[in-house]
Scaffold this active site. Structure first.
Site, PDB file in Angstrom:
ATOM      1  N   LYS A   1       0.635  75.217 -46.275  1.00  0.00           N
ATOM      2  CA  LYS A   1       0.158  75.445 -44.901  1.00  0.00           C
ATOM      3  C   LYS A   1       0.900  76.634 -44.289  1.00  0.00           C
ATOM      4  O   LYS A   1       2.094  76.808 -44.518  1.00  0.00           O
ATOM      5  CB  LYS A   1       0.389  74.180 -44.070  1.00  0.00           C
ATOM      6  CG  LYS A   1      -0.232  74.212 -42.676  1.00  0.00           C
ATOM      7  CD  LYS A   1      -0.041  72.870 -41.962  1.00  0.00           C
ATOM      8  CE  LYS A   1      -0.685  72.856 -40.586  1.00  0.00           C
ATOM      9  NZ  LYS A   1      -0.513  71.549 -39.903  1.00  0.00           N
TER      10      LYS A   1
ATOM     11  N   SER B   1      -2.080  65.601 -38.393  1.00  0.00           N
ATOM     12  CA  SER B   1      -2.598  66.820 -39.027  1.00  0.00           C
ATOM     13  C   SER B   1      -2.674  66.810 -40.544  1.00  0.00           C
ATOM     14  O   SER B   1      -3.335  67.664 -41.118  1.00  0.00           O
ATOM     15  CB  SER B   1      -1.780  68.027 -38.588  1.00  0.00           C
ATOM     16  OG  SER B   1      -2.235  68.449 -37.338  1.00  0.00           O
TER      17      SER B   1
ATOM     18  N   SER C   1      -4.718  69.521 -38.157  1.00  0.00           N
ATOM     19  CA  SER C   1      -4.649  70.961 -38.203  1.00  0.00           C
ATOM     20  C   SER C   1      -4.475  71.522 -39.610  1.00  0.00           C
ATOM     21  O   SER C   1      -4.697  72.716 -39.818  1.00  0.00           O
ATOM     22  CB  SER C   1      -3.500  71.466 -37.328  1.00  0.00           C
ATOM     23  OG  SER C   1      -2.262  71.007 -37.834  1.00  0.00           O
TER      24      SER C   1
HETATM   25  N1  GLN Z   1      -4.377  66.968 -33.158  1.00  0.00           N
HETATM   26  C1  GLN Z   1      -3.011  66.736 -32.760  1.00  0.00           C
HETATM   27  C2  GLN Z   1      -2.559  67.821 -31.822  1.00  0.00           C
HETATM   28  O1  GLN Z   1      -3.312  68.698 -31.610  1.00  0.00           O
HETATM   29  C3  GLN Z   1      -2.103  66.677 -33.949  1.00  0.00           C
HETATM   30  C4  GLN Z   1      -1.816  67.999 -34.527  1.00  0.00           C
HETATM   31  C5  GLN Z   1      -0.779  67.945 -35.612  1.00  0.00           C
HETATM   32  O2  GLN Z   1      -0.495  66.902 -36.179  1.00  0.00           O
HETATM   33  N2  GLN Z   1      -0.139  69.071 -35.848  1.00  0.00           N
HETATM   34  O3  GLN Z   1      -1.509  67.800 -31.295  1.00  0.00           O
END
Ligand code: GLN
Length: 479
Positions: free
Chosen positions: A74, A173, A149
């Site tokens: 990532k 994410s 994400s």
């Molecule tokens: N969707 C969640 C957020 O936007 C989690 C994102 C993540 O785990 N990085 O904060």
């Protein structure tokens, strides 16, 4: 079988024993990338095939648990000499001078980084649509989001554009895109894996974790990256078990599974709920419903904490030492403001503003402190439930993957899809998403949560589910 379909444990062995040539393996994956990545947009940076092939050849000679295996990382995890953008204009041309600890550990075990994957900007989102580089697409249906994400990491694995991948999980994410693309993803216990070199979004919540097409690869990758790190003071001291070796050898005869009532409530698609419960009933363990009443406050508490931490973490992007700088003349305030106005996307700016507000004098008690109190209640609820139940289960996502563009204009409805995943981050407990079936030809994820440091148990439950459903190494149409 085409080499790209091999699992990480098979690849390393086949390469070492000469049953697979490095060329066949590497070209098989790059060919597929050439064929599919234009559509899927899984990679932000892909390393040249010649360089990767050379590294694979070298690493076979050195050996290691992952020798020669191609790993996608990532793009918020620092890689020395490879651009690390966080999918933001702010870091579009940033090349880190150092490796994250997890990347060092991967290399030590012979893994080769193939490229850096697409994601929501600074990991803020659940669809990969907030990326400066455009959205990734779901290989099961190109008009659907792949989740986020860590969407690029999930797409790379599910479409066979790499063998395994790393994601990061602040509020779901890793698990969300794993569920939406039909693969396995684990958010480890807070402090099991070093965050050194992970660009911080909300550091009290997030962990780096493995993503793979089956439980064995998930365990293998975790066994490589889990370690104490003196450079991350939040890592838990002590040796980690060998998650790969202990797979299948775990005694679980009296395991009791708790089905979390609040995770099947309003807003959860009935077909998703049914798919998950059907699998749980088939496992042959004792199953009971449990209630964690404080979970109804988890989502707002998560967003207050995550945005507050983000507002402080992202203050470092000032255009002075590295990253994007607005080309204008003026005093420091002007240049700083314009750099951030142009360098960050909408979602990132929204969160910095809201987080700054939640932490400001007069509102601190009303929002941030209250969220911390809810966090404590959630921890207590989990502790109580784990007294009687080895693991807790629910859906990973409340609804199947939705259309690209469908929710991105309405942040609140988008935040709602995180309702099942954020509790584990607030409590610091491990949580794993496994494929449970399909709704409308789209993969559905089942989430297993366990007490702190129960990864060996979670992985063994995952292996049993995998055995029961047969849903491993899934092949989306066209991959
Ligand atoms: N969707 C969640 C957020 O936007 C989690 C994102 C993540 O785990 N990085 O904060």
């Amino acid at each position: 079988m085409r080499p790209r379909y091999l699992s990480a444990h098979e690849v390393s062995e086949a390469l070492r024993e000469g049953n697979l040539s490095p060329e066949d393996y590497v070209y098989s994956i790059y060919e597929n990338i050439r064929r599919l990545n234009n559509k899927l947009n899984a990679y932000i940076s892909l390393r040249p095939v010649e360089v990767v092939l050379e590294e694979v050849k070298k690493s076979i000679k050195i050996g290691g648990k992952l020798s020669g295996a191609l790993v996608a990382v990532k793009d918020n995890i620092s890689t020395k000499g490879i651009r690390t953008t966080c999918a933001s204009r702010m870091l579009e041309n940033y090349v880190p001078p150092y490796d994250a600890t997890v990347v060092e550990l991967l290399k030590r075990e012979g893994a080769v980084i193939i490229g850096k994957t697409n994601m929501d900007e600074f990991a803020m989102g659940s669809t990969t649509e907030t990326s400066y580089f455009g959205p990734s697409r779901n290989p099961w249906n190109l008009s659907k989001v792949p989740g986020g994400s860590s969407g690029g990491s999930a797409v790379a694995i599910s479409a066979y554009l790499a063998t395994v991948s790393l994601g990061s999980d602040t509020g779901g994410s890793i698990r969300c895109p794993a569920a939406y693309t039909g693969i396995y993803g684990l958010k480890p216990t807070y402090g099991l894996v070093s965050r050194y070199g992970l660009v911080a979004y909300a550091n009290s919540l997030e962990q780096i974790g493995p993503m793979a097409r089956n439980t064995m690869d998930l365990a293998l990758l975790l066994s490589v990256i889990a370690s104490y790190d003196s450079r991350d003071a939040t890592t838990i001291p002590g040796k980690r078990p060998d998650y790969y070796r202990t797979l299948g050898s775990f005694k679980m005869d009296n395991l009791r599974i708790g089905v979390v009532r609040e995770m099947f409530g309003e807003g959860v698609d009935k077909r998703v709920a049914k798919t998950v419960l059907r699998v749980v009933d088939k496992l042959g363990f004792e199953v009971e419903e449990v209630s964690l009443p404080s979970l109804k406050y988890a989502l707002p508490a998560y967003y207050v904490i995550a945005m507050s931490e983000a507002s402080s973490n992202l203050a470092r992007f000032d255009g002075v030492r590295y990253g994007f700088r607005a080309k204008i003349e003026g005093d420091w305030n002007t240049v700083y403001s314009m750099t951030r106005a142009r360098g960050f996307g909408w979602e990132v700016k929204r969160r910095i503003l809201l987080g700054t507000f939640a932490l400001s004098a007069g509102y601190y008690e009303q929002y941030y402190l209250k969220a911390l109190k809810i966090r404590r209640l959630i921890v207590e609820d989990f502790n109580r439930a784990f007294k009687d139940h080895g693991v807790l289960v629910g859906p990973t996502m409340p609804i199947p993957a939705f259309d690209i563009g469908e929710k991105i204009k309405d942040p609140l409805t988008l935040y709602m899809v995180d309702v099942e995943t954020v509790p584990a981050n607030l409590a610091g407990i491990p949580a794993l998403s496994v494929p449970a079936g399909f709704v409308d030809s789209l993969p559905i994820g089942l989430q297993i949560m366990g007490p702190i440091l129960s990864e060996p148990l979670l992985l063994n439950v995952s292996a049993i589910i995998e055995e029961t459903t047969g849903l491993r190494n899934l092949l989306p149409p066209g991959a």
